[in-house]
Design a protein around this motif. Structure first.
Motif, short mmCIF file in Angstrom:
data_model
loop_
_atom_site.label_atom_id
_atom_site.label_comp_id
_atom_site.label_asym_id
_atom_site.label_seq_id
_atom_site.Cartn_x
_atom_site.Cartn_y
_atom_site.Cartn_z
N VAL A 111 39.95 38.07 38.00
CA VAL A 111 40.40 36.56 38.29
C VAL A 111 40.48 36.27 39.90
O VAL A 111 41.13 37.20 40.50
N THR A 112 39.91 35.17 40.37
CA THR A 112 40.23 34.59 41.79
C THR A 112 41.15 33.47 41.68
O THR A 112 41.15 32.64 40.68
N VAL A 145 43.98 43.26 34.41
CA VAL A 145 43.33 42.27 35.34
C VAL A 145 43.29 42.52 36.86
O VAL A 145 44.18 43.10 37.25
N THR A 146 42.20 42.18 37.48
CA THR A 146 42.17 42.31 39.11
C THR A 146 42.41 40.79 39.61
O THR A 146 41.59 40.14 39.19
N LEU A 147 43.53 40.62 40.35
CA LEU A 147 43.82 39.30 40.71
C LEU A 147 43.12 39.57 42.25
O LEU A 147 43.76 40.27 43.15
N ILE A 148 42.12 38.65 42.64
CA ILE A 148 41.76 38.49 44.05
C ILE A 148 42.00 37.31 44.43
O ILE A 148 41.92 36.08 44.17
N THR A 149 42.89 37.16 45.39
CA THR A 149 43.86 35.92 45.85
C THR A 149 43.48 35.72 47.28
O THR A 149 43.92 36.63 47.95
N GLY A 150 43.42 34.19 47.66
CA GLY A 150 43.98 34.08 48.79
C GLY A 150 45.04 33.77 49.32
O GLY A 150 46.06 34.09 48.04
N ALA A 156 35.00 40.98 47.57
CA ALA A 156 35.91 41.63 46.65
C ALA A 156 35.63 41.42 45.23
O ALA A 156 35.62 42.22 44.54
N VAL A 157 35.10 40.11 44.95
CA VAL A 157 34.42 40.00 43.52
C VAL A 157 33.56 40.99 43.17
O VAL A 157 33.37 41.42 42.11
N VAL A 159 30.28 32.69 42.68
CA VAL A 159 29.81 32.95 41.06
C VAL A 159 28.29 32.85 40.59
O VAL A 159 27.87 33.71 39.92
N ALA A 160 27.86 31.94 41.54
CA ALA A 160 26.23 31.88 41.30
C ALA A 160 25.63 33.32 41.45
O ALA A 160 24.56 33.52 41.34
N GLY A 161 26.13 33.90 42.62
CA GLY A 161 25.37 35.20 42.95
C GLY A 161 25.82 36.32 42.30
O GLY A 161 25.31 37.63 42.38
N ILE A 162 26.75 36.10 41.25
CA ILE A 162 27.06 37.51 40.25
C ILE A 162 25.98 37.48 39.09
O ILE A 162 25.82 36.37 38.44
#
Ligand SMILES: Cc1cc2nc3c(=O)[nH]c(=O)nc-3n(C[C@H](O)[C@H](O)[C@H](O)COP(=O)(O)O)c2cc1C
Length: 402
Positions: A194-195, A232-237, A261-262, A311-314
């Motif tokens: 989750v970002t 869950v991995t939380l990638i956060t600003g 990170a994503v 997301v488009a690049g994943i």
């Protein structure tokens, strides 16, 4: 809904100075919908009175194995048998030693021996006591038996000295209880990335451009996923709210950092949920020193370039991808475009101005192959719960297809 709601929790309170914090813990658990049964040791009762716990929990406090039996109460083993989780907070060095060796000379000892539910222990003591080999051996013995040791934290102790031995704060103990109660949920064994929050794009060493995203939506989504047993991995600003206990937190600043990170985190993951308000642009050049008016004059012009579309690049058909669209105009049309352009399994559309930074949201769930779901205006935690339920369905559908 938090798995704490309707849970039966036994709270063991032993004779440490941190016992006063357990009153707050009991209160928080009751407010979250749990039934809390407190066991207070004799030493514990020197620090806090049973009346405080009884008033807060609306339940009798248990002090002795020789309490009179009632029709709904069968003495020294009943509490352990009915509990969904037993938490000892604070846990003294003495109680830790007793539990490690299976002593049953008080109500807490008999209860712990009679239970098969998860047991959480929050040690709290002076740092010399905590680091003593006897205490460490006892803790190892308990951990080897599957007991969850939570804390202690490092910081100022009751003696005024600094060191390891502070009881974990009640809010974090609550988070751990929540995680443990949710572990067997429908997302058990699922890995989800989750970002959250907004990204910040650096101008010079002390200035950046960002947006007003608070991270509340993303953090609520993480909590709802943890509640259902997900890893869950939380990638956060940058955000000023506490991350839910149980999530692995990866802090980032810029969109480029978030993208990296994503990419690293989605390897082997089941789902990616992009709640973050990722900046569409970043300054083309970053200044290596603080900009000064004397250097720039009356006007400062900064050129921006577009950031990567994360997301488009994943790639990866196996990954369930969920996006968020916060728009100020043509909300649903823009969200539908994004859904198709980024090959998402679902998108959550909400009005940017009324949602960003607010604890409530009026969201619409859009899918490529289903009618949209228009939700009422509701707290973000409730939107997150509904979203987590859809994640369960989407993952089940994806597993059925493969
Ligand atoms: C003022 C005071 C503070 C204490 N604080 C702690 C503490 O934080 N942690 C601890 O392990 N023991 C502490 N003790 C010692 C325990 O109260 C003592 O070991 C007692 O036997 C523990 O009993 P229990 O484990 O049955 O509650 C403290 C004692 C006093 C008098």
């Amino acid at each position: 809904m938090s798995p704490i709601r309707n849970a039966r929790i036994v709270l063991g309170v032993t004779g440490g100075i941190a016992a006063y914090k357990s009153v707050d813990l009991a209160s928080k658990l009751v407010q979250a919908g749990a039934t809390v049964h407190v066991i207070l040791t004799d030493a514990g009762a020197e620090f806090v009175g049973a009346a405080s716990f009884e008033a807060i929990t609306q339940q009798p406090v248990h002090r002795s194995v020789f309490e009179p039996w009632r029709s709904d109460w069968h003495g020294h083993v009943s509490l352990g048998q009915l509990a969904d989780v037993v938490v000892v907070a604070p846990a003294t060095a003495n109680t830790i030693a007793k539990l490690a060796h299976g002593l049953a000379d008080d109500m807490l000892g008999t209860t712990v021996l009679a239970t098969t539910c998860p047991l959480l222990i929050a040690p709290a003591m002076e740092h010399q006591m905590f680091h003593h080999p006897a205490t460490q051996e006892n803790l190892e013995r308990l951990a080897a038996r599957g007991v969850r040791l939570i804390g202690p934290e490092s910081g100022r102790l009751a003696s005024g000295e600094m060191g390891d031995g502070r009881m974990l704060e009640p809010v974090k103990i609550m988070g751990t209880i929540r995680q443990v109660l949710g572990e067997a949920g429908p997302l058990r064994g699922r890995r989800i990335v989750v970002t959250a929050a907004g990204t910040r794009e650096r101008i010079d060493p002390i200035r950046d451009v960002g947006n007003r995203s608070s991270g509340q939506m993303g953090y609520a989504v993480v909590q709802s996923l943890v509640d259902r047993g997900a890893e869950v991995t939380l990638i956060t600003g940058p955000a000023s709210i506490l991350a839910p206990v149980g999530a692995a937190v990866v802090p980032v600043e810029s969109a480029v950092e978030m993208e990296a990170a994503v990419r690293a985190a989605v390897d082997g993951a089941d789902a990616l949920i992009m709640t973050a308000a990722v900046s569409d642009y970043r300054p083309d050049a970053q200044f290596s020193h603080k900009l000064k008016k004397a250097d720039t004059g009356e006007r400062l012009t900064i050129e921006f370039v577009t950031n990567p579309d994360i997301v488009a690049g994943i790639e990866g058909d196996a990954l369930v991808k969920i996006g968020f669209a916060a728009e100020t105009h043509d909300l649903l049309a823009n969200a539908r475009k994004k859904l198709a352009a980024k090959s998402l399994d679902m998108i959550v559309a909400n009005d940017a101005e009324s949602t960003i930074g607010s604890p409530v949201s009026q969201a619409t769930f859009l899918y490529p192959d289903r009618e949209p779901e228009m939700l009422e205006r509701m707290p973000k935690s409730e939107v997150a719960d509904l979203l987590a339920d859809r994640v369960v369905e989407l993952l089940a559908k994806r597993s059925g297809e493969s």
